[in-house]
Scaffold this motif. Sequence first.
Motif, PDB file in Angstrom:
ATOM      1  N   SER A  49       0.558  -1.078  -0.016  1.00 13.66           N
ATOM      2  CA  SER A  49      -0.073  -0.420  -0.006  1.00 13.66           C
ATOM      3  C   SER A  49       1.107   1.417   0.260  1.00 13.66           C
ATOM      4  CB  SER A  49      -0.955  -0.032   1.169  1.00 13.66           C
ATOM      5  OG  SER A  49      -1.188   1.135   1.328  1.00 13.66           O
ATOM      6  N   TRP A  51       0.052   4.391   0.830  1.00 14.67           N
ATOM      7  CA  TRP A  51      -1.257   5.178   1.621  1.00 14.67           C
ATOM      8  C   TRP A  51      -0.369   6.254   2.265  1.00 14.67           C
ATOM      9  CZ3 TRP A  51      -1.447   6.179   6.895  1.00 14.67           C
ATOM     10  CH2 TRP A  51      -2.847   6.859   7.203  1.00 14.67           C
ATOM     11  N   CYS A 250      -3.716   0.992  -5.509  1.00 16.09           N
ATOM     12  CA  CYS A 250      -4.869   1.582  -4.509  1.00 16.09           C
ATOM     13  C   CYS A 250      -5.267   0.684  -4.050  1.00 16.09           C
ATOM     14  CB  CYS A 250      -6.510   2.071  -6.037  1.00 16.09           C
ATOM     15  SG  CYS A 250      -8.075   2.271  -4.667  1.00 16.09           S
ATOM     16  N   ASP A 251      -5.880   1.003  -2.428  1.00 16.06           N
ATOM     17  CA  ASP A 251      -6.285   0.182  -1.685  1.00 16.06           C
ATOM     18  C   ASP A 251      -7.288  -0.220  -1.369  1.00 16.06           C
ATOM     19  OD1 ASP A 251      -3.468  -0.107  -1.145  1.00 16.06           O
ATOM     20  OD2 ASP A 251      -4.002   1.486   1.169  1.00 16.06           O
ATOM     21  N   TRP A 252      -8.751   0.130  -2.738  1.00 14.97           N
ATOM     22  CA  TRP A 252      -9.487  -0.374  -2.297  1.00 14.97           C
ATOM     23  C   TRP A 252     -10.675   0.250  -0.757  1.00 14.97           C
ATOM     24  CZ3 TRP A 252     -10.558   0.109  -7.473  1.00 14.97           C
ATOM     25  CH2 TRP A 252      -9.406   0.004  -8.197  1.00 14.97           C
ATOM     26  N   ARG A 253     -10.066   1.150  -0.512  1.00 13.13           N
ATOM     27  CA  ARG A 253     -10.902   1.083   0.741  1.00 13.13           C
ATOM     28  C   ARG A 253     -11.668   2.930   0.548  1.00 13.13           C
ATOM     29  NH1 ARG A 253      -6.161   2.005   5.455  1.00 13.13           N
ATOM     30  NH2 ARG A 253      -4.724   3.502   4.278  1.00 13.13           N
ATOM     31  N   PRO A 254     -12.649   3.429   1.260  1.00 18.51           N
ATOM     32  CA  PRO A 254     -13.414   4.930   1.283  1.00 18.51           C
ATOM     33  C   PRO A 254     -12.288   6.467   1.978  1.00 18.51           C
ATOM     34  CG  PRO A 254     -13.964   3.922   2.510  1.00 18.51           C
ATOM     35  CD  PRO A 254     -13.657   2.360   2.596  1.00 18.51           C
ATOM     36  N   GLN A 255     -12.373   7.076   1.882  1.00 24.73           N
ATOM     37  CA  GLN A 255     -11.035   8.594   2.395  1.00 24.73           C
ATOM     38  C   GLN A 255     -11.578   8.463   3.300  1.00 24.73           C
ATOM     39  OE1 GLN A 255      -9.007   9.838   2.801  1.00 24.73           O
ATOM     40  NE2 GLN A 255      -8.430  10.520   0.886  1.00 24.73           N
ATOM     41  N   GLN A 256     -11.569   8.932   4.572  1.00 26.42           N
ATOM     42  CA  GLN A 256     -11.397   8.826   5.591  1.00 26.42           C
ATOM     43  C   GLN A 256     -12.169  10.692   5.850  1.00 26.42           C
ATOM     44  OE1 GLN A 256     -12.680   6.996   7.972  1.00 26.42           O
ATOM     45  NE2 GLN A 256     -11.872   5.267   6.073  1.00 26.42           N
ATOM     46  N   HIS A 280     -19.190   6.147   0.871  1.00 27.60           N
ATOM     47  CA  HIS A 280     -19.152   5.567   2.258  1.00 27.60           C
ATOM     48  C   HIS A 280     -18.722   4.033   1.381  1.00 27.60           C
ATOM     49  CE1 HIS A 280     -19.449   5.734   6.764  1.00 27.60           C
ATOM     50  NE2 HIS A 280     -20.491   7.056   6.150  1.00 27.60           N
ATOM     51  N   ASN A 281     -19.344   4.240  -0.147  1.00 31.65           N
ATOM     52  CA  ASN A 281     -19.114   2.993  -1.172  1.00 31.65           C
ATOM     53  C   ASN A 281     -17.940   3.865  -2.348  1.00 31.65           C
ATOM     54  OD1 ASN A 281     -21.478   0.708  -0.445  1.00 31.65           O
ATOM     55  ND2 ASN A 281     -22.498   3.128   0.240  1.00 31.65           N
ATOM     56  N   LYS A 283     -14.928   3.588  -3.110  1.00 33.36           N
ATOM     57  CA  LYS A 283     -13.755   3.037  -2.572  1.00 33.36           C
ATOM     58  C   LYS A 283     -12.454   2.895  -3.254  1.00 33.36           C
ATOM     59  CE  LYS A 283     -16.243   0.257   1.122  1.00 33.36           C
ATOM     60  NZ  LYS A 283     -16.670  -1.330   1.774  1.00 33.36           N
TER      61      LYS A 283
END
Length: 558
Positions: A49, A51, A250-256, A280-281, A283
């Motif tokens: 990652s 990130w 990409c980690d395929w997660r939402p941006q906090q 939330h979706n 990702k």
Amino acid sequence: MTRWFDVGWLVLWGALSSAWCLTAAQDLSATFDEPFYLRAGLRSWRSGSNWELMRAGAMPVPIDCEYLPIYLWERIRGEPFDTETDFHKILPYARSVNLLFWWLQLTYGMLLARTFGGPWAGRFSIVLQATEPSFLGHACLATTDISVTGLLLAFTYHYYHGRDAGRVRRWLLPGILYGISMAAKASALTFVPFIMLAIEVPRWYAAGAFSPPPGVGRLRHFWRATSLLRWDGLKILTVGMIVLWGYCGCDWRPQQSFVKWADGLPEDCRWRDEMRWVAHNLKVFPNAGEGLMYQIKHNIRGHGAAILGEYYPRAIWYYFPVALSIKLTLPVIGLLLGLLLFRPRSLFNPLSLAVLFLLIFSLNCRVQIGVRIVFPVVALLLVTLSVGLARTSEKWAPGPRWATLLALSAICAYPAIAVWPDGMRYGNELWGGTENTHRHLAEANYDWGQGIYDLDRWTAARGLPPAKVWYYGMDPLMGNDPERLLALHWPKYAIETPADTWKHVRGHVVAVGVSMLYGNPNLSPTMGNVIEFFRHQTPIGRTRNFFVYDFREAGSPP
């Protein structure tokens, strides 16, 4: 024979400059950015990652290259390194990998010079590049500025030579190089279009793009004549973005931060539910866009500038021209002025136009933390000067030309040798020389936290105890030793007046980094009080990057 000589000339100067860098690296403690790069680089290889890098706006190509050998070393030995306790064990290996990008810069600097000025220009270019103190000062570090410089020179060379070739050389290869350059440093996003434009303008002029035929409007004619650049530019940009996004992953997660913003929308917001669902979706994070946007926002917000003994809380337009006049060596400045005065036509080529465009663009660059930000401009300038010198001497007999090459080598090598091992500190004699550069520039132009080893040798040689240190750096040597790190600008020290500093320094030898006294005085609300205290003290001596004070005598504040 000429080609083999040029290969040998490149290898000779590459080896000499690499030796300069490898030996210098052993004498330099970590710069401010290197601990983060080491930690994030190893985490990236271990987890797959990016990130942490994307969040900080740091592009991964140079960091991945520098820490891949360390990661492979971990895998072979079967035990991960501790990025704190093993820091000084693994940092030298990461620094040495950066020399791959240094050789890339030397090679493509030579090839570009040969393109516009023949073999002699290539020889001159190698000397000018390999002896530039600021380049050497950063080539020996595990950072990102040399990598993007070499990659942008490679892009320039292949873009120029591919303009009349097939699609692979015309836009596919330049697009790949554009993407890799952006994945090395976000500034390539804006540098490349200016380089492309500089290469195209002479071609347009030769093709009559600025001289419409009778009965045809000037703008209409120019629009048609420049259509190829627009189409090829779009293709290069598309390929570059595919390479950039693909490499960064990409980690395929939402941006906090997006989720937090959406969840905080008021109840009466019309699009509240929709935005929450998207946040939330969606990702697709992290991705290269985060790194680019971080740097774009950073440039829009701007950065304070420390220059000519003053600190400006907002960026100033003349920062880079003035900084370059301080950091470039006298031989380079003299060669530039001589060619401009006596042989200006020798400098007429697309590269000089690129230098001009990028210098004008630098007037609007608001991140003013060192000439390293415009290293590609410096590299292109040195190539341009090499071409000008080669054209000026093209009618000379072989003897004077060889004598010029040898004289240039000796003259240009002197500043690099004199400033070893700390090329980052170099300042030319017009501004008082290296030992006075701190009066004009700070941060990565002079003191980036790299002077701890030199400080410890200095105190030991004089029988002094290890100094407590207030400096602009992040070396674990300091961070892991609370008895030495004296971060006086931190709120916990509660220095409300200059006199409050005394209770924290009394009884100790204290070393203060140059960038703390001459850099940004707004790191914290109490920073100015500490600076005022030290500026009224008399140091007992000075190292390359520190002023040293002895407060061991008890009593009232001096």
